[in-house]
Design a protein around this motif. Structure first.
Motif, PDB file in Angstrom:
ATOM      1  N   GLY A  56       3.937   8.033  -0.532  1.00 13.68           N
ATOM      2  CA  GLY A  56       3.420   9.309  -0.040  1.00 13.68           C
ATOM      3  C   GLY A  56       2.486   9.140   1.138  1.00 13.68           C
ATOM      4  N   PHE A  57       1.927   7.935   1.288  1.00  9.80           N
ATOM      5  CA  PHE A  57       1.159   7.580   2.489  1.00  9.80           C
ATOM      6  C   PHE A  57       2.107   6.890   3.475  1.00  9.80           C
ATOM      7  CE2 PHE A  57      -2.241   7.686  -0.721  1.00  9.80           C
ATOM      8  CZ  PHE A  57      -3.207   8.439  -0.068  1.00  9.80           C
ATOM      9  N   ASN A  58       1.815   7.041   4.765  1.00 10.23           N
ATOM     10  CA  ASN A  58       2.639   6.353   5.763  1.00 10.23           C
ATOM     11  C   ASN A  58       1.837   5.466   6.710  1.00 10.23           C
ATOM     12  OD1 ASN A  58       1.530   8.358   7.409  1.00 10.23           O
ATOM     13  ND2 ASN A  58       3.418   9.566   7.484  1.00 10.23           N
ATOM     14  N   VAL A  59       0.530   5.356   6.466  1.00 12.66           N
ATOM     15  CA  VAL A  59      -0.319   4.436   7.229  1.00 12.66           C
ATOM     16  C   VAL A  59      -1.336   3.821   6.274  1.00 12.66           C
ATOM     17  CG1 VAL A  59      -1.941   4.130   9.150  1.00 12.66           C
ATOM     18  CG2 VAL A  59      -0.115   5.827   9.328  1.00 12.66           C
ATOM     19  N   VAL A  60      -1.474   2.501   6.321  1.00 13.80           N
ATOM     20  CA  VAL A  60      -2.515   1.798   5.577  1.00 13.80           C
ATOM     21  C   VAL A  60      -3.429   1.116   6.586  1.00 13.80           C
ATOM     22  CG1 VAL A  60      -3.015  -0.136   4.025  1.00 13.80           C
ATOM     23  CG2 VAL A  60      -1.166   1.468   3.479  1.00 13.80           C
TER      24      VAL A  60
END
Length: 312
Positions: A56-60
């Motif tokens: 669900g996240f696309n940047v860490v």
């Protein structure tokens, strides 16, 4: 990521984690909307949060690359054997997740301590290249410099940003900033303009802003976050900020993932309630995304709830 603007190291070598100067490699696609999660605290010997725990996240954002070199998760990732870094990065990218590093953080005061913005930017850009990352996030929190109001902070950030882009070109590398929300509105406390001035100077070089809507005794409910910020930082709610010269859909809503990720829980909104705030903003044309500080306070379940019905 825990500074309050109500509170009133020279550059060290990072050669220990850098190989020889790296060639340009990343062709990162700038995500829109951006769903960003920071990782600062220890996770495991594998360093990165498992993909299935951050779906669900696309940047860490690995935190933090400081004036004294990489620390915490940024350091842990850089110290992995090269083949492990490559494999983990490939796993993330295959899952649609970009991996970046976040610079500075709460403890660094680049302008106040006299760090050279050009040299600092070049060193940090080389860290991105050497570790095959997709870009960099600028979490500049030099409160003393901003509060001084002489323009030095704004010029430092602008020069730093321009220099980063010389090595990390737009369209090939992500470059985000993570300003404190009050800095995005005119205020007598920041006489030189804070990020209003930075945005005028170099906003076109910045892909998006991970706006820190917390730790200011404001932004604790949907109305204060989305529509109308209270005193002393009037004009700094999400839908007020564009009148200060910012593009609405560059304004990513940043929130603590858990109460312990903010000063005494200041600004924390439970993800289900935050999801209703997100829906209110989306209904008015906003579509930038959500930032959470940090894993594991925020995870797959957190972001699913926080997206409301607008990003499912």
């Amino acid at each position: 990521m825990t500074s309050s603007v109500l509170a009133a190291l020279a550059l060290a070598s990072v050669s220990s984690v850098l190989a020889a100067p790296a060639s340009l490699k990343s062709r990162a696609t700038v995500p829109s909307p951006a769903f960003v999660i920071y990782t600062d605290g220890f996770v495991s010997a594998d360093v990165l949060p498992p993909v299935d725990q951050i779906t669900g996240f696309n940047v860490v954002a690995l935190s933090f690359l400081t004036l004294a070199g990489p620390r915490d998760q940024a350091q842990a990732f850089a110290q992995l054997p090269a083949d492990q870094r490559t494999a983990k990065k490939a796993e993330y990218n295959q899952a649609g997740i970009s991996l970046i590093v976040s610079a500075f953080g709460q403890t660094d005061e680049p302008t106040t301590t006299g760090a050279d913005p050009v040299g600092t930017a070049n060193t940090m850009a080389q860290f991105v290249l050497a570790n095959a990352l997709d870009g960099i996030d600028v979490d500049y929190e030099d409160l003393d410099a901003m509060n001084k109001g002489d323009g030095a902070a704004e010029q430092w950030v602008s020069t730093f940003t321009t220099t980063l882009r010389q090595t990390l070109p737009q369209g090939q590398f992500i470059l985000s900033h993570a300003p404190l929300a009050p800095w995005l509105a005119p205020n007598a406390q920041f006489k030189a303009g804070a990020y209003v001035t930075v945005n005028k100077n170099v906003g076109s070089l910045i892909d998006w802003y991970n706006v820190q809507f917390y730790n200011q005794h404001l932004y604790n409910d949907c109305d204060g976050l989305i529509n109308t910020a209270g005193s002393p930082f009037l004009g700094s709610a999400l839908l007020e900020i564009p009148s200060n010269g910012f593009e609405l859909n560059k304004l990513v809503i940043g929130k603590p993932g858990a109460p312990q990720n903010a000063n005494n829980g200041d600004g924390f909104i439970d993800p289900a309630t935050l999801g209703t705030c997100i829906d209110q903003a989306a209904a008015k044309g906003w579509n930038a995304g959500i930032m959470a500080f940090e894993f594991p306070g925020a995870d797959v379940n957190w972001i699913k709830a926080a997206k409301g019905t607008s990003f499912q």
